[in-house]
Every structure is written in C-alpha cells, then in structure tokens.
Write a protein that holds these residues in place. Structure first.
Motif, PDB file in Angstrom:
ATOM      1  N   ALA A 255       0.816  -1.216   0.000  1.00  0.00           N
ATOM      2  CA  ALA A 255       0.000   0.000   0.000  1.00  0.00           C
ATOM      3  C   ALA A 255       0.857   1.277   0.000  1.00  0.00           C
ATOM      4  CB  ALA A 255      -0.973   0.001   1.179  1.00  0.00           C
ATOM      5  N   GLY A 256       1.959   1.217  -0.754  1.00  0.00           N
ATOM      6  CA  GLY A 256       2.790   2.415  -0.907  1.00  0.00           C
ATOM      7  C   GLY A 256       3.704   2.696   0.272  1.00  0.00           C
ATOM      8  N   GLN A 257       3.688   1.819   1.276  1.00  0.00           N
ATOM      9  CA  GLN A 257       4.488   2.057   2.485  1.00  0.00           C
ATOM     10  C   GLN A 257       5.851   1.386   2.352  1.00  0.00           C
ATOM     11  OE1 GLN A 257       0.995   2.000   5.767  1.00  0.00           O
ATOM     12  NE2 GLN A 257       0.987   0.304   4.371  1.00  0.00           N
ATOM     13  N   THR A 258       6.586   1.841   1.325  1.00  0.00           N
ATOM     14  CA  THR A 258       7.886   1.259   0.996  1.00  0.00           C
ATOM     15  C   THR A 258       8.868   2.402   0.827  1.00  0.00           C
ATOM     16  OG1 THR A 258       6.783  -0.551  -0.191  1.00  0.00           O
ATOM     17  CG2 THR A 258       9.114  -0.180  -0.694  1.00  0.00           C
ATOM     18  N   CYS A 259      10.052   2.272   1.471  1.00  0.00           N
ATOM     19  CA  CYS A 259      11.006   3.389   1.417  1.00  0.00           C
ATOM     20  C   CYS A 259      11.435   3.711  -0.001  1.00  0.00           C
ATOM     21  CB  CYS A 259      12.220   3.083   2.269  1.00  0.00           C
ATOM     22  SG  CYS A 259      13.041   1.550   1.805  1.00  0.00           S
ATOM     23  N   VAL A 260      11.513   2.693  -0.884  1.00  0.00           N
ATOM     24  CA  VAL A 260      11.954   2.940  -2.261  1.00  0.00           C
ATOM     25  C   VAL A 260      10.792   2.972  -3.249  1.00  0.00           C
ATOM     26  CG1 VAL A 260      14.362   2.182  -2.124  1.00  0.00           C
ATOM     27  CG2 VAL A 260      12.558   0.481  -2.404  1.00  0.00           C
ATOM     28  N   ALA A 261       9.563   3.097  -2.753  1.00  0.00           N
ATOM     29  CA  ALA A 261       8.425   3.219  -3.674  1.00  0.00           C
ATOM     30  C   ALA A 261       8.597   4.483  -4.508  1.00  0.00           C
ATOM     31  CB  ALA A 261       7.118   3.313  -2.882  1.00  0.00           C
ATOM     32  N   PRO A 262       8.158   4.454  -5.791  1.00  0.00           N
ATOM     33  CA  PRO A 262       8.147   5.713  -6.549  1.00  0.00           C
ATOM     34  C   PRO A 262       7.219   6.685  -5.831  1.00  0.00           C
ATOM     35  CG  PRO A 262       7.425   3.838  -7.923  1.00  0.00           C
ATOM     36  CD  PRO A 262       7.586   3.326  -6.528  1.00  0.00           C
ATOM     37  N   ASP A 263       7.745   7.816  -5.396  1.00  0.00           N
ATOM     38  CA  ASP A 263       6.926   8.770  -4.636  1.00  0.00           C
ATOM     39  C   ASP A 263       5.995   9.521  -5.587  1.00  0.00           C
ATOM     40  OD1 ASP A 263       6.857  10.484  -1.878  1.00  0.00           O
ATOM     41  OD2 ASP A 263       6.749  11.843  -3.610  1.00  0.00           O
ATOM     42  N   HIS A 264       6.549   9.966  -6.709  1.00  0.00           N
ATOM     43  CA  HIS A 264       5.751  10.707  -7.688  1.00  0.00           C
ATOM     44  C   HIS A 264       6.375  10.500  -9.065  1.00  0.00           C
ATOM     45  CE1 HIS A 264       9.008  13.307  -6.221  1.00  0.00           C
ATOM     46  NE2 HIS A 264       9.033  13.831  -7.431  1.00  0.00           N
ATOM     47  N   VAL A 265       5.621  10.853 -10.103  1.00  0.00           N
ATOM     48  CA  VAL A 265       6.093  10.667 -11.481  1.00  0.00           C
ATOM     49  C   VAL A 265       6.255  12.029 -12.143  1.00  0.00           C
ATOM     50  CG1 VAL A 265       5.505   9.729 -13.756  1.00  0.00           C
ATOM     51  CG2 VAL A 265       4.978   8.402 -11.692  1.00  0.00           C
ATOM     52  N   LEU A 266       7.348  12.188 -12.876  1.00  0.00           N
ATOM     53  CA  LEU A 266       7.562  13.369 -13.716  1.00  0.00           C
ATOM     54  C   LEU A 266       7.529  12.875 -15.158  1.00  0.00           C
ATOM     55  CD1 LEU A 266      10.593  14.792 -11.652  1.00  0.00           C
ATOM     56  CD2 LEU A 266       8.182  15.478 -11.491  1.00  0.00           C
ATOM     57  N   VAL A 267       6.502  13.259 -15.900  1.00  0.00           N
ATOM     58  CA  VAL A 267       6.317  12.727 -17.252  1.00  0.00           C
ATOM     59  C   VAL A 267       6.400  13.853 -18.266  1.00  0.00           C
ATOM     60  CG1 VAL A 267       3.769  12.871 -17.098  1.00  0.00           C
ATOM     61  CG2 VAL A 267       4.827  11.269 -18.707  1.00  0.00           C
ATOM     62  N   THR A 268       6.983  13.575 -19.428  1.00  0.00           N
ATOM     63  CA  THR A 268       7.047  14.602 -20.477  1.00  0.00           C
ATOM     64  C   THR A 268       5.667  14.722 -21.141  1.00  0.00           C
ATOM     65  OG1 THR A 268       7.809  12.973 -22.078  1.00  0.00           O
ATOM     66  CG2 THR A 268       9.509  14.237 -20.933  1.00  0.00           C
ATOM     67  N   ARG A 269       5.433  15.893 -21.713  1.00  0.00           N
ATOM     68  CA  ARG A 269       4.093  16.180 -22.238  1.00  0.00           C
ATOM     69  C   ARG A 269       3.601  15.157 -23.281  1.00  0.00           C
ATOM     70  NH1 ARG A 269       1.822  20.384 -20.568  1.00  0.00           N
ATOM     71  NH2 ARG A 269       3.775  21.423 -20.061  1.00  0.00           N
ATOM     72  N   PRO A 270       4.483  14.775 -24.254  1.00  0.00           N
ATOM     73  CA  PRO A 270       3.976  13.823 -25.269  1.00  0.00           C
ATOM     74  C   PRO A 270       3.564  12.469 -24.667  1.00  0.00           C
ATOM     75  CG  PRO A 270       6.093  14.777 -25.947  1.00  0.00           C
ATOM     76  CD  PRO A 270       5.861  15.207 -24.535  1.00  0.00           C
ATOM     77  N   ALA A 271       4.110  12.122 -23.510  1.00  0.00           N
ATOM     78  CA  ALA A 271       3.807  10.811 -22.916  1.00  0.00           C
ATOM     79  C   ALA A 271       2.676  10.887 -21.903  1.00  0.00           C
ATOM     80  CB  ALA A 271       5.062  10.243 -22.236  1.00  0.00           C
ATOM     81  N   ARG A 272       2.302  12.108 -21.499  1.00  0.00           N
ATOM     82  CA  ARG A 272       1.412  12.289 -20.339  1.00  0.00           C
ATOM     83  C   ARG A 272       0.087  11.523 -20.436  1.00  0.00           C
ATOM     84  NH1 ARG A 272      -3.104  15.055 -19.125  1.00  0.00           N
ATOM     85  NH2 ARG A 272      -3.351  15.876 -17.001  1.00  0.00           N
ATOM     86  N   ASP A 273      -0.685  11.807 -21.484  1.00  0.00           N
ATOM     87  CA  ASP A 273      -2.043  11.248 -21.549  1.00  0.00           C
ATOM     88  C   ASP A 273      -2.013   9.732 -21.622  1.00  0.00           C
ATOM     89  OD1 ASP A 273      -2.842  13.804 -21.417  1.00  0.00           O
ATOM     90  OD2 ASP A 273      -3.561  13.962 -23.492  1.00  0.00           O
ATOM     91  N   ARG A 274      -1.085   9.217 -22.456  1.00  0.00           N
ATOM     92  CA  ARG A 274      -1.019   7.759 -22.591  1.00  0.00           C
ATOM     93  C   ARG A 274      -0.557   7.111 -21.291  1.00  0.00           C
ATOM     94  NH1 ARG A 274       2.752   5.961 -26.784  1.00  0.00           N
ATOM     95  NH2 ARG A 274       3.473   8.112 -26.803  1.00  0.00           N
ATOM     96  N   LEU A 275       0.390   7.756 -20.606  1.00  0.00           N
ATOM     97  CA  LEU A 275       0.845   7.167 -19.336  1.00  0.00           C
ATOM     98  C   LEU A 275      -0.298   7.116 -18.321  1.00  0.00           C
ATOM     99  CD1 LEU A 275       3.232   5.996 -17.665  1.00  0.00           C
ATOM    100  CD2 LEU A 275       3.523   8.295 -16.719  1.00  0.00           C
ATOM    101  N   LEU A 276      -1.066   8.212 -18.231  1.00  0.00           N
ATOM    102  CA  LEU A 276      -2.175   8.224 -17.265  1.00  0.00           C
ATOM    103  C   LEU A 276      -3.164   7.099 -17.571  1.00  0.00           C
ATOM    104  CD1 LEU A 276      -2.821  12.071 -16.886  1.00  0.00           C
ATOM    105  CD2 LEU A 276      -1.716  10.541 -15.237  1.00  0.00           C
ATOM    106  N   THR A 277      -3.462   6.906 -18.868  1.00  0.00           N
ATOM    107  CA  THR A 277      -4.376   5.823 -19.259  1.00  0.00           C
ATOM    108  C   THR A 277      -3.800   4.474 -18.860  1.00  0.00           C
ATOM    109  OG1 THR A 277      -5.016   7.171 -21.146  1.00  0.00           O
ATOM    110  CG2 THR A 277      -5.619   4.837 -21.244  1.00  0.00           C
ATOM    111  N   GLU A 278      -2.510   4.283 -19.114  1.00  0.00           N
ATOM    112  CA  GLU A 278      -1.881   2.986 -18.801  1.00  0.00           C
ATOM    113  C   GLU A 278      -1.761   2.763 -17.294  1.00  0.00           C
ATOM    114  OE1 GLU A 278      -1.536   0.735 -20.851  1.00  0.00           O
ATOM    115  OE2 GLU A 278      -1.322   1.649 -22.821  1.00  0.00           O
ATOM    116  N   LEU A 279      -1.524   3.834 -16.536  1.00  0.00           N
ATOM    117  CA  LEU A 279      -1.455   3.685 -15.067  1.00  0.00           C
ATOM    118  C   LEU A 279      -2.813   3.205 -14.541  1.00  0.00           C
ATOM    119  CD1 LEU A 279       0.583   6.902 -14.064  1.00  0.00           C
ATOM    120  CD2 LEU A 279       1.366   4.530 -13.810  1.00  0.00           C
ATOM    121  N   ALA A 280      -3.885   3.841 -15.048  1.00  0.00           N
ATOM    122  CA  ALA A 280      -5.233   3.447 -14.615  1.00  0.00           C
ATOM    123  C   ALA A 280      -5.515   1.998 -15.025  1.00  0.00           C
ATOM    124  CB  ALA A 280      -6.275   4.385 -15.214  1.00  0.00           C
ATOM    125  N   ALA A 281      -5.065   1.630 -16.241  1.00  0.00           N
ATOM    126  CA  ALA A 281      -5.299   0.258 -16.717  1.00  0.00           C
ATOM    127  C   ALA A 281      -4.545  -0.749 -15.841  1.00  0.00           C
ATOM    128  CB  ALA A 281      -4.858   0.131 -18.174  1.00  0.00           C
TER     129      ALA A 281
END
Ligand code: NAD
Length: 500
Positions: A255-281
């Motif tokens: 449940a995200g309680q990991t010291c090395v968990a990705p805390d946040h994502v920095l995504v470039t604009r061309p990848a943004r929408d597709r990444l959000l869709t894939e994260l949800a999927a």
C-alpha cells in the motif's frame, strides 16, 4: 555451540527488559575472539535462517495482522528476501571476510601488509514498521556474518511481530549473541544511552537525526537507512504500458508504504495522456473493479497514518485519474493516481509513504532534473527512457542512493548491489558483501621483519650521501622512474651497509 538454543527457562520473560540488557555479555563474546571464527558465524546465521523458516507461518500471521499485508506479498518481501540474504552471506562468507593483501612502497620493503575485517562488537539494530521482519533480519544477518553480537529493537508499530521476535530470538540465540528490547520512544531513548559499537537504524530522517545525536555521545558509527521522495521520470521513448505496470507495482506494493516506492512521477508532455491511461489500466489489471475487495492490496498501518494520507490527498489539488476512495474503519485507501497536482501542496513536500501517486508534467528531462536536484538527494531514482542522452543526463546530473532504468523497487533485491541512501536519504549501505564491509572494522596491518633493518634509511642523522639520497628520493612531484629509484635505493643501501 547450541544449534537450537533452548536456554530460556520457562517463565523467563522472552524480551530483555531494559534493566536486564546485558551488553557486557554481548561484548565479551566478541572480545574473547570466539566470533572471529567463521564456524561461529555460520552457526548463528544458520540459527537465524531456521528461526525464519521454522516459524514462517506465525511470522506471516503477525505481518498480516500488524501491517495489513497480503500474505503472499509478505512472503515475497519479508520471509523470502530475508532467507535469500542469509543464504548469500553463508555462500560467500569466506570470500567476503578474507584479508586483502596490499603492496608495500619500495622504501618499506621487505615486508607485507593487509587489511583484515574485524568484528566491531555489539551492533544495535533499530527497525521500522513497514517491513518489520526483513529490515531487522537482513541487518542482523550482516552483523552476525561480520562476527558481531546484536541487540534488536523492533518497531512498536508492528506489535505482534515485535512480540514474536522477542519470543523467538531467545529460543535460537544465547543471550551473549542476541538480545531483543521492545518498546517505543521511551525505551529506545533509554537503549540509545548505552555505548554500542555500531548502530544500524532504519526509519525516518527525523528519528535518524535523534539516533545520530545519541551515537555522537559515544562516537559510535552509524548506518542510517532513511527515506524521502523517490522520483520517477518517464518519456515517450519507452513502452508506456510496461512502464506503467512497473510503476504501479512498485508504488502500490505494501500500500505504498515502501522506502523505495516511486513517490511521484515526472512525465514529459507527449507521454502524459497515454501514461495516465496505462497507469489506470494497470491499477485495474492488478486490483480489479473494486480494489477494496482485492486480496492483493494491503492496508494502511494505523489510523494516524491513514488520516495523514487522507489529508495529503484532500490538499493535493489536481484531478483524480483513478482511485481516491478511503475508509478509516478498514484502514483502506484505494490505489490512487492524481494528475496536475499543485507542486506547492503538502503532498509534494513530504514523503508520501502511502498509495497515492501524483503525476506531474514536465517540458523535458532537463526540467525533471532541475526539480530533482532542487530537493534533498533521494533514496532511489527511476528513469524510464530509451534515449542514451537522457539516461546520461540523469546519470551525470543527479545523485541518489540507488538508481534503476526501466524498473522500480527491484534493485533492492539484487543482493550484490549495496543498498543505502545519500545525504538526507541516509548514510552507509548494506546487503551481501556491503553488509560485511559496513559492519566490520577494517584494520590495516603491516608486518615488517626486524632484520635487515631497512628502516635505517629513515633514521637520523641525515648527513652525507644518505641525506642527499633521501632528500632527492622524497622530493615532492619528482617523477618516479623505477630505474632511478632502484639506482638511488641501492646507493642508499650501500651507504647503510658501509656504516654497519
Ligand atoms: P520511525 O523513524 O518513526 O521509527 C523507526 C524506529 O525508531 C522505531 O523502532 C521506533 O521505535 C524508533 N523511534 C521512533 N521515535 C524515536 C525517538 N524519538 N527516539 C528513538 N527512537 C525512536 O520510522 P517508521 O515510521 O517506522 O518507518 C518509516 C520511515 O522509514 C519512512 O521514512 C521510510 O522511508 C523509512 N524507511 C527507510 C528504509 C530504508 O531501507 N532506507 C526502509 C524502510 C523504511
């Protein structure tokens, strides 16, 4: 040596109460030299291994009850990795503890020199609650492999596990090898007043400072395994579906309680929408229509942490891409992905340490690097890019405890990779060979025969030829050509021999 120590008489409290903590017994084991023997180390690593293997079911029960971990996840991330770590140490013990010969400068020959790894003494291991078994057992295994004795202080926020460790350790270890102290702030504060030979702490940077301050009183060396905000960069050169699965797995495990968990994502604009869709999927693929009913999603450790996370979510701004539901009664927080959060919001200031993943859009990798370097050095940095120049820019432009291209979290499982932080994410490192090195004293040893007394070249008086030769040979910056050195050395030796 007891292979299965059963010395705790019935009725004896399992956990060592503070006033009965016997550091003298633990230290005498090391000063007596018995723990220098690799057989001693093998026997106790074997005992630690048996403790985990023979009581795995009870340990998993405690982990499920305390932290709300799915059972199989607890096996993968706690019991399995602990035993892997012990097995690595057992397999390489001889090689990793062997003395290392070094060469002598010409002037000090004949003779020999080596570095030998000595046990440090008594090591205090203070554990956190998020992986309360693995993050105790792995450092303890390293300490034993290096010939130390140990005091274990499990986290009070995983109380069943702490009590179980307190009961089991005395069954497998005599009190002159390992003792357990349980408790919270008050007890740990009292334990820290004692002099240890090394303190291995895993937890928050806030408490890390307290531990280091206490260690300073005795000039005790410390390993600090801390946390922080570990960023993940993604651009459109990668397979975004695979990247999303790897990010979602790393983020929502425990449940995200990991010291090395990705805390946040920095995504470039061309990848943004597709990444959000894939994260949800990926969230949907892993945890189903209603993650609350998924057997594979963990819970938040306690009500206080749950309330902190709900408040971070509430004040984040931006939009919810997936998740957002929560229920304090069940310590449930849905795997949540947020887009366009406010960079000034609290969620972007403190370590999240829960199942909420903010995704921020950046113009390019340079902007991401700028954001990363404006903060404290992270424990981990994840880069999803197939572009060589982008990878090189992260490699050169950032510092972090560890780094993974194309993956999250799993670098922790490569026992041959030292694991640790840098700056605010910690100091020192461990796992495998690194544990043995970290928890040993590296003693430098020179062995110089008394005859012939070649050290005469260093003794006064420096008159005549000897003075000239030593003066010339030690002139700073002089080119060290072997032929010249040999000629001068022989001349100096002739002078010494002539003088008797
Ligand atoms: P914490 O710092 O609150 O507690 C860790 C230990 O310190 C516990 O055993 C606790 O009893 C003790 N402690 C707490 N307050 C103390 C005080 N005032 N004086 C002395 N001892 C005190 O950490 P936590 O909440 O258990 O763990 C979460 C943190 O640990 C996160 O920041 C996470 O990133 C970090 N962490 C780091 C790693 C790593 O390997 N680098 C691994 C897991 C967790």
């Amino acid at each position: 040596m007891p292979s299965h120590h059963t010395g705790a008489p019935s009725g004896t409290p399992a956990v060592t109460p503070l006033d009965r903590l016997d550091l003298g017994a633990l230290r005498r084991t090391v000063t007596s030299g018995v723990s220098a023997d690799l057989r001693w180390r093998r026997a106790h690593l074997g005992a630690l291994r048996r403790l985990v293997v023979e009581h795995e079911a009870e340990l998993l029960d405690a982990l499920v009850a305390d932290v709300g971990k799915p059972r199989l996840e607890a096996r993968l991330t706690e019991t399995y990795v602990s035993v892997e770590e012990i097995d690595q140490l057992l397999a390489h013990l001889e090689e990793w503890t062997a003395p290392r010969q070094v060469s002598l400068p010409l002037m000090l020959r004949p003779g020999s020199a080596h570095v030998e790894l000595q046990p440090k003494g008594v090591v205090l291991v203070i554990g956190p609650w998020n992986y309360p078994l693995n993050l105790l057992v792995s450092p303890v295994a390293g300490a034993l492999a290096a010939g130390n004795t140990v005091v274990l202080k499990p986290s009070e926020h995983a109380p069943r596990l702490a009590a179980l460790v307190g009961r089991l350790v005395p069954l497998y270890f005599p009190a002159d090898v390992a003792q357990v102290v349980t408790g919270g702030v008050e007890e740990t504060t009292a334990v820290l007043e004692h002099r240890f030979d090394h303190i291995f702490f895993t937890g928050s940077d806030r408490v890390g400072r307290i531990v280091m301050r206490a260690a300073a009183e005795h000039l005790t060396p410390v390993t600090l395994e801390l946390g922080g905000k570990s960023p993940t960069f993604v651009d459109d050169s990668v397979d975004l579906a695979v990247a999303a699965r790897r990010i979602v797995w790393g983020k929502f495990t425990n449940a995200g309680q990991t010291c090395v968990a990705p805390d946040h994502v920095l995504v470039t604009r061309p990848a943004r929408d597709r990444l959000l869709t894939e994260l949800a999927a990926a969230v949907h693929e892993f945890f189903g229509d209603d993650p609350r009913t998924s057997p594979d999603l963990g819970r938040i450790v306690d009500a206080g942490q749950h309330a902190r996370l709900v408040e971070l979510l509430r004040s984040a701004g931006g939009t919810v891409v997936v998740g957002g539901q929560h229920d304090a009664g069940d310590r449930y927080l849905a795997p949540t992905v947020l887009a366009d959060v406010d960079p000034e919001a609290p969620i972007m200031q403190e370590e999240i340490f829960g199942p909420v993943l903010p995704v921020l859009t950046v113009a390019d990798h340079d902007e991401a690097i700028g954001m990363i370097t404006s903060r404290a050095h992270p424990l981990a940095l994840y880069v999803f890019s197939e572009q060589d120049d982008v990878r090189a820019a992260f490699a050169l432009g950032t510092t972090s405890g560890g780094m993974a291209y194309g993956a999250t979290v799993v670098h922790f499982g490569v026992t041959q990779l030292p694991f640790g932080g840098v700056g605010a994410s910690g100091m020192g490192s461990y796992h495998g060979r690194a544990s043995v090195e970290e928890l040993s004293h590296h003693r430098s040893v020179l062995d110089k025969p008394l005859g012939p007394d070649t050290l005469r070249v260093l003794y006064p008086p420096f008159d005549g030829l000897k003075g000239r030769v030593v003066g010339a040979a030690t002139a700073p910056g002089r080119p060290r050509r072997p032929a010249v050195l040999l000629r001068e050395g022989l001349a100096a030796l002739r002078g010494i021999v002539r003088r008797g």
